[in-house]
Design an enzyme around this catalytic site. Structure first.
Site, PDB file in Angstrom:
ATOM      1  N   ARG A 135      -2.064  11.183   3.980  1.00 11.62           N
ATOM      2  CA  ARG A 135      -1.467   9.633   3.967  1.00 11.62           C
ATOM      3  C   ARG A 135      -2.291   8.436   3.912  1.00 11.62           C
ATOM      4  O   ARG A 135      -2.437   7.860   2.896  1.00 11.62           O
ATOM      5  CB  ARG A 135      -0.532   9.459   5.473  1.00 11.62           C
ATOM      6  CG  ARG A 135       0.370   8.412   5.634  1.00 11.62           C
ATOM      7  CD  ARG A 135       0.041   7.043   5.798  1.00 11.62           C
ATOM      8  NE  ARG A 135      -0.804   7.025   7.115  1.00 11.62           N
ATOM      9  CZ  ARG A 135      -1.702   5.529   7.376  1.00 11.62           C
ATOM     10  NH1 ARG A 135      -1.741   4.711   6.516  1.00 11.62           N
ATOM     11  NH2 ARG A 135      -2.575   5.770   8.501  1.00 11.62           N
ATOM     12  N   ASP A 136      -3.146   8.084   4.802  1.00  9.59           N
ATOM     13  CA  ASP A 136      -4.065   6.797   4.651  1.00  9.59           C
ATOM     14  C   ASP A 136      -4.892   7.206   3.636  1.00  9.59           C
ATOM     15  O   ASP A 136      -5.151   6.114   2.709  1.00  9.59           O
ATOM     16  CB  ASP A 136      -4.759   6.579   5.928  1.00  9.59           C
ATOM     17  CG  ASP A 136      -5.521   5.337   6.262  1.00  9.59           C
ATOM     18  OD1 ASP A 136      -5.534   4.593   5.003  1.00  9.59           O
ATOM     19  OD2 ASP A 136      -5.602   4.807   7.398  1.00  9.59           O
ATOM     20  N   HIS A 157      -8.717   4.764  15.460  1.00  4.82           N
ATOM     21  CA  HIS A 157      -8.687   4.967  13.916  1.00  4.82           C
ATOM     22  C   HIS A 157      -9.764   3.993  13.406  1.00  4.82           C
ATOM     23  O   HIS A 157      -9.362   2.705  13.139  1.00  4.82           O
ATOM     24  CB  HIS A 157      -7.209   4.468  13.644  1.00  4.82           C
ATOM     25  CG  HIS A 157      -6.621   4.418  12.234  1.00  4.82           C
ATOM     26  ND1 HIS A 157      -5.874   5.383  11.732  1.00  4.82           N
ATOM     27  CD2 HIS A 157      -7.028   3.800  11.163  1.00  4.82           C
ATOM     28  CE1 HIS A 157      -5.647   5.299  10.331  1.00  4.82           C
ATOM     29  NE2 HIS A 157      -6.437   4.090  10.213  1.00  4.82           N
ATOM     30  N   HIS A 198     -12.052   2.926  10.220  1.00  2.00           N
ATOM     31  CA  HIS A 198     -12.262   2.975   8.853  1.00  2.00           C
ATOM     32  C   HIS A 198     -13.917   2.812   8.886  1.00  2.00           C
ATOM     33  O   HIS A 198     -14.495   1.943   9.575  1.00  2.00           O
ATOM     34  CB  HIS A 198     -11.604   1.650   8.097  1.00  2.00           C
ATOM     35  CG  HIS A 198     -10.187   2.218   7.791  1.00  2.00           C
ATOM     36  ND1 HIS A 198      -9.635   2.495   6.407  1.00  2.00           N
ATOM     37  CD2 HIS A 198      -9.348   2.433   8.483  1.00  2.00           C
ATOM     38  CE1 HIS A 198      -8.461   3.190   6.608  1.00  2.00           C
ATOM     39  NE2 HIS A 198      -8.137   2.851   7.697  1.00  2.00           N
ATOM     40  N   CYS A 206      -6.079   0.482   2.773  1.00  2.00           N
ATOM     41  CA  CYS A 206      -4.624   0.066   2.672  1.00  2.00           C
ATOM     42  C   CYS A 206      -4.677  -1.195   1.805  1.00  2.00           C
ATOM     43  O   CYS A 206      -5.411  -1.911   1.802  1.00  2.00           O
ATOM     44  CB  CYS A 206      -4.058  -0.636   4.019  1.00  2.00           C
ATOM     45  SG  CYS A 206      -2.580  -1.543   4.012  1.00  2.00           S
ATOM     46  N   ASN A 226     -11.348   6.047   5.465  1.00  2.00           N
ATOM     47  CA  ASN A 226     -11.576   6.188   7.046  1.00  2.00           C
ATOM     48  C   ASN A 226     -12.491   6.984   7.193  1.00  2.00           C
ATOM     49  O   ASN A 226     -13.436   7.644   6.428  1.00  2.00           O
ATOM     50  CB  ASN A 226     -10.427   7.389   7.277  1.00  2.00           C
ATOM     51  CG  ASN A 226      -9.173   6.598   7.268  1.00  2.00           C
ATOM     52  OD1 ASN A 226      -8.508   6.547   6.218  1.00  2.00           O
ATOM     53  ND2 ASN A 226      -8.341   6.048   8.185  1.00  2.00           N
TER      54      ASN A 226
HETATM   55  P1  HMG Z   1      10.691  -5.811   2.551  1.00  2.00           P
HETATM   56  O1  HMG Z   1      10.717  -6.126   0.989  1.00  2.00           O
HETATM   57  O2  HMG Z   1      10.414  -7.129   3.362  1.00  2.00           O
HETATM   58  O3  HMG Z   1      11.970  -5.099   2.841  1.00  2.00           O
HETATM   59  O4  HMG Z   1       9.655  -4.529   2.939  1.00  2.00           O
HETATM   60  P2  HMG Z   1      13.483  -5.140   2.384  1.00  2.00           P
HETATM   61  O5  HMG Z   1      14.373  -4.752   3.648  1.00  2.00           O
HETATM   62  O6  HMG Z   1      13.789  -6.466   1.809  1.00  2.00           O
HETATM   63  O7  HMG Z   1      13.343  -4.143   1.337  1.00  2.00           O
HETATM   64  C1  HMG Z   1      12.861  -4.288  -0.051  1.00  2.00           C
HETATM   65  C2  HMG Z   1      13.379  -3.066  -0.693  1.00  2.00           C
HETATM   66  O8  HMG Z   1      12.833  -2.012  -0.393  1.00  2.00           O
HETATM   67  C3  HMG Z   1      14.948  -2.725  -0.780  1.00  2.00           C
HETATM   68  O9  HMG Z   1      15.162  -2.051  -2.100  1.00  2.00           O
HETATM   69  C4  HMG Z   1      15.037  -1.672   0.174  1.00  2.00           C
HETATM   70  O10 HMG Z   1      15.965  -0.907  -0.009  1.00  2.00           O
HETATM   71  C5  HMG Z   1      13.608  -0.809  -0.040  1.00  2.00           C
HETATM   72  P3  HMG Z   1      15.762  -2.641  -3.318  1.00  2.00           P
HETATM   73  O11 HMG Z   1      17.069  -3.302  -2.734  1.00  2.00           O
HETATM   74  O12 HMG Z   1      14.849  -4.064  -3.682  1.00  2.00           O
HETATM   75  O13 HMG Z   1      15.637  -1.941  -4.302  1.00  2.00           O
HETATM   76  N1  HMG Z   1      13.341  -0.214   1.369  1.00  2.00           N
HETATM   77  C6  HMG Z   1      12.771   0.869   1.404  1.00  2.00           C
HETATM   78  N2  HMG Z   1      12.803   2.044   0.581  1.00  2.00           N
HETATM   79  C7  HMG Z   1      12.422   3.271   0.985  1.00  2.00           C
HETATM   80  N3  HMG Z   1      12.022   3.351   2.166  1.00  2.00           N
HETATM   81  C8  HMG Z   1      12.239   2.466   3.193  1.00  2.00           C
HETATM   82  C9  HMG Z   1      12.325   1.147   2.747  1.00  2.00           C
HETATM   83  N4  HMG Z   1      12.613  -0.095   3.323  1.00  2.00           N
HETATM   84  C10 HMG Z   1      12.863  -0.796   2.225  1.00  2.00           C
HETATM   85  N5  HMG Z   1      11.595   2.820   4.174  1.00  2.00           N
HETATM   86  C11 HMG Z   1       8.927  -2.966   4.245  1.00  2.00           C
HETATM   87  C12 HMG Z   1       9.365  -4.278   4.133  1.00  2.00           C
HETATM   88  C13 HMG Z   1       8.557  -2.647   5.608  1.00  2.00           C
HETATM   89  C14 HMG Z   1       9.894  -1.936   3.738  1.00  2.00           C
HETATM   90  C15 HMG Z   1       7.705  -3.121   2.921  1.00  2.00           C
HETATM   91  O14 HMG Z   1       6.713  -3.898   3.340  1.00  2.00           O
HETATM   92  C16 HMG Z   1       6.836  -1.494   3.255  1.00  2.00           C
HETATM   93  O15 HMG Z   1       7.373  -0.426   2.833  1.00  2.00           O
HETATM   94  N6  HMG Z   1       5.615  -1.707   3.751  1.00  2.00           N
HETATM   95  C17 HMG Z   1       4.654  -0.567   4.100  1.00  2.00           C
HETATM   96  C18 HMG Z   1       3.465  -0.844   3.820  1.00  2.00           C
HETATM   97  C19 HMG Z   1       2.431   0.350   4.120  1.00  2.00           C
HETATM   98  O16 HMG Z   1       2.858   1.451   4.110  1.00  2.00           O
HETATM   99  N7  HMG Z   1       1.085   0.038   4.325  1.00  2.00           N
HETATM  100  C20 HMG Z   1       0.357   0.854   4.631  1.00  2.00           C
HETATM  101  C21 HMG Z   1       0.484   1.664   5.853  1.00  2.00           C
HETATM  102  S1  HMG Z   1      -0.361   0.932   7.519  1.00  2.00           S
HETATM  103  C22 HMG Z   1      -2.019   1.367   7.137  1.00  2.00           C
HETATM  104  O17 HMG Z   1      -2.357   1.930   6.335  1.00  2.00           O
HETATM  105  C23 HMG Z   1      -2.650   0.806   8.735  1.00  2.00           C
HETATM  106  C24 HMG Z   1      -2.961   2.318   9.371  1.00  2.00           C
HETATM  107  O18 HMG Z   1      -3.790   3.256   8.772  1.00  2.00           O
HETATM  108  C25 HMG Z   1      -3.838   1.917  10.533  1.00  2.00           C
HETATM  109  C26 HMG Z   1      -4.972   1.074  10.329  1.00  2.00           C
HETATM  110  O19 HMG Z   1      -5.788   1.339   9.528  1.00  2.00           O
HETATM  111  O20 HMG Z   1      -5.212  -0.088  10.820  1.00  2.00           O
HETATM  112  C27 HMG Z   1      -1.715   2.821   9.900  1.00  2.00           C
HETATM  113 MG    MG Z   2      -5.927   3.053   8.277  1.00  2.00          MG
END
Ligand code: HMG
Ligand code: MG
Length: 301
Positions: A14-15, A207, A209, A240, A249
């Site tokens: 994933r990450d 966690h 990095h 990310c 990581n």
């Molecule tokens: P948004 O644009 O504000 O949301 O995104 P929305 O509700 O307006 O949706 C926009 C579009 O996305 C729509 O489609 C929704 O249907 C679709 P459209 O109508 O334009 O065709 N949509 C989805 N599609 C599939 N699955 C879903 C989904 N939700 C909405 N679940 C949202 C808000 C949260 C969805 C977006 O910003 C997002 O997906 N963000 C994820 C970012 C991410 O994954 N980042 C990496 C993970 S975090 C990380 O890495 C840190 C970590 O490792 C810890 C650390 O290191 O600190 C965990």
């Molecule tokens: Mg991370």
């Protein structure tokens, strides 16, 4: 799950892959996950049910989960930010979910387009569903040691978000150094604040990095503070796209070597893990660059 001194929570699929630009086939991801399980990992974060526009590399989450060969005793958590993600994860057969927010508003906005308060509201249906269905759940607190947009983050902010996630009923928190800026003194400050607020060490994972090479020192410090779960990525990949400047990581192979020298059990076979590390580096088309990946374990001649 068999008794181990330390839990290694693998985030490579994933990450590790989410920030990679070149497409990696679902088949290659499934092979990698299988090799990780072969090596003895028992918690393998498989993918994310997020917007495919936000993270295109993991847009195959539905197919991947549906085709995953689940090994007995292995947990395969997935990231779920909202109800849409919950519906997809459930349809694909997930039974362990992670919600993810941060200790800084600016990163939360960039990453999931919500305020921290909005994120907690968005997660409630996800964690409620997890309880009803008996799923395991985890809450991430990103930018706990520094934010790419806001800079320093105080420990009070971390504790506040941690408590809100615990109120949702998550089984565990993962405290993230998203951009890899922490040193041991920061780990002491933040972990002591969390423990001081009444959070048990068993509820915490760290966690790290490894952007600036401090991840292993941070693990050592967290071990001294009683933390026994660490996130790591086989092959040292990760980052990310919404956290500019974040490198990989902590590598699982580097973590395992440290734990072995500390005499702590973890249940992973290092040689078998290096097979998985080489496999992912081949999929990514670049040589394995982790310390232990290059040197191997130490065999007395
Ligand atoms: P948004 O644009 O504000 O949301 O995104 P929305 O509700 O307006 O949706 C926009 C579009 O996305 C729509 O489609 C929704 O249907 C679709 P459209 O109508 O334009 O065709 N949509 C989805 N599609 C599939 N699955 C879903 C989904 N939700 C909405 N679940 C949202 C808000 C949260 C969805 C977006 O910003 C997002 O997906 N963000 C994820 C970012 C991410 O994954 N980042 C990496 C993970 S975090 C990380 O890495 C840190 C970590 O490792 C810890 C650390 O290191 O600190 C965990
Ligand atoms: Mg991370």
């Amino acid at each position: 799950m068999a008794e181990r001194d330390v839990r290694i929570y693998e985030v490579g699929p994933r990450d590790g892959l989410q920030n990679e630009k070149a497409p990696i086939s679902t088949e290659a991801k499934l092979r990698f996950i299988g090799l990780l399980a072969d090596a003895g990992l028992r918690e393998i974060e498989a993918t994310s049910f997020v917007s495919p526009q936000a993270i295109s590399q993991l847009a195959d989450a539905d197919t991947l989960m549906a085709n995953l060969e689940r090994r007995p005793g292995v947990r395969y958590p997935v990231l779920v930010p909202n109800e849409r993600g919950l519906a997809r994860a459930e349809a694909a057969g997930a039974d362990a979910v992670c919600v993810f927010t941060a200790a800084s508003e600016a990163f939360t906005r960039a990453n999931i387009n919500m305020t921290i308060a909005e994120s907690i509201d968005a997660f409630r249906p996800v964690t409620d569903a997890a309880h009803q269905r008996g799923w395991w759940s985890r809450g991430y607190v990103s930018t706990a040691f520094g934010c790419p947009y806001q800079g320093e983050v105080g420990e009070a902010a971390v504790v506040g978000v941690a408590q809100q996630l615990l109120e949702l009923g998550v089984d565990e928190l993962s405290i993230g150094d998203t951009i890899g800026v922490a040193g041991p003194a920061d780990v002491r400050r933040v972990v002591r604040a969390l423990l001081g607020a009444g959070i048990a060490p068993e509820q915490l994972a760290m966690h790290f990095h490894d952007t600036r090479g401090t991840a292993l020192a941070n693990v050592s410090t967290a071990l001294e503070l009683g933390i026994r779960c660490f996130d790591a990525s086989t092959g040292g990949t990760g980052g990310c796209p919404y956290a500019p400047g974040a490198a990989g990581n902590l590598a699982s192979e580097d973590l395992i070597y440290l734990l072995e020298r500390e005499g702590l059990s973890h249940g992973v076979d290092l040689d078998a893990l290096l097979v998985a590390a080489r496999d992912v580096s081949e999929s990514l088309g670049r040589p394995l660059a982790t310390k232990v990946g290059r040197a191997g374990g130490w065999r007395v001649p």
